[in-house]
Write an enzyme that holds these catalytic residues in place. Structure first.
Site, short mmCIF file in Angstrom:
data_model
loop_
_atom_site.label_atom_id
_atom_site.label_comp_id
_atom_site.label_asym_id
_atom_site.label_seq_id
_atom_site.Cartn_x
_atom_site.Cartn_y
_atom_site.Cartn_z
N SER A 26 16.73 -10.80 43.82
CA SER A 26 15.70 -9.79 44.06
C SER A 26 16.27 -8.43 43.71
CB SER A 26 15.29 -9.79 45.53
OG SER A 26 14.46 -8.68 45.84
N TYR B 277 16.43 -9.93 54.40
CA TYR B 277 16.12 -10.43 53.06
C TYR B 277 17.05 -9.83 52.02
CZ TYR B 277 13.32 -11.30 48.84
OH TYR B 277 12.89 -11.69 47.58
#
Length: 269
Positions: free
Chosen positions: A146, A159
């Site tokens: 990400s 995350y």
């Protein structure tokens, strides 16, 4: 079903894809199969991955349920795959979860869950694949990380930290296996039109998905977040294209790299 991408540069290859039941994982299956690869599509949601695999010709996409947090289950599946379908040429880690919260309110269980799937799961799959690829002297492992792995985000500490750990793990693995002809790279998406992204918008103020998308594109000064210079949210196919490139021979001299596919959102040089 996403539209398969044409071309046959991956003909004869066998690929394992996790998180293949929807979103980016489903698009990656389409991209690899569209280029001629046979694909073992896996997901914790057995029904979703079976549905995603159904439109393909018999044998081209095989669906299996897999919990990537279970190291023994991953090892067993990869061993069975090589016994029944043939040697793995490509492994793509897509399975991931997001638990949003400020750090001071972050539950231990949510922190652990992010690392169990996003980091431990990638290690389990990559390790099982690398053990076999190194013996054969060839292979490509691609991890969907990400852009949050490289830039701080409000409410996304678990995350982002899990994705950062995953990205560095993949590059360390790439260093270890390079001499054996195995390449390891990361694709780092920004905001992408997936169920995960829509869920974040629905959970936002007023549950306004359209306003959420507009906020991402325009940026949010209060959250110290830049917008997207290209002015659009990515489609899963945009990410899948990058994965397919890194998986194949066109990227044969690329390893241990982060490919950001975020429309310029992180302003990386």
């Amino acid at each position: 079903m996403t539209t398969p991408i044409t071309g046959q540069d991956l003909a004869g290859r066998l690929a394992l894809v996790t998180g293949a039941g929807r979103g980016i994982g489903e698009a990656v299956v389409a991209a690899l199969a569209g280029r001629g690869a046979r694909v073992l599509a896996t997901d914790l949601d057995a029904e979703a991955v079976a549905k995603a695999a159904a439109p393909y010709a018999e044998g081209q996409v095989v669906a299996r349920s897999l919990d990537v947090t279970d190291a023994a289950a991953v090892e067993a599946l990869v061993a069975d795959t090589e016994d029944t379908l043939g040697p793995l040429d490509i492994a793509v880690n897509v399975a991931g979860i997001l638990r949003g919260s400020s750090v001071v309110d972050l539950a231990d269980a949510d922190w652990a869950a992010c690392f169990a799937v996003n980091t431990n799961g990638v290690m389990h799959v990559s390790r099982a694949a690398a053990r076999r690829m190194t013996r054969r002297g060839a292979g490509s492992i691609v991890t969907v990380a990400s852009n949050a792995a490289g830039i701080p985000r409000h409410g996304m500490a678990a995350y982002a930290a899990s994705k950062a750990a995953t990205a560095m793990f993949t590059k360390c693995l790439g260093l270890e296996v390079a001499a054996h002809g195995v390449r390891c790279n990361n694709v780092c998406p920004g905001s992408t039109l997936t169920d995960m992204q829509r869920g974040m918008w629905e959970a936002g103020p007023g549950g306004d998905v359209e306003a959420g998308a507009r906020s991402v594109i325009e940026g949010d000064l209060a959250a110290h977040r830049t917008g997207i210079p290209l002015g659009r949210i990515a489609d899963p196919e945009d990410i899948a294209e990058a994965v397919a490139f890194l998986a194949g021979d066109r990227a044969r001299h690329i390893t241990m790299q982060d490919l950001y596919v975020d429309g310029g959102a992180t302003l990386r040089g």
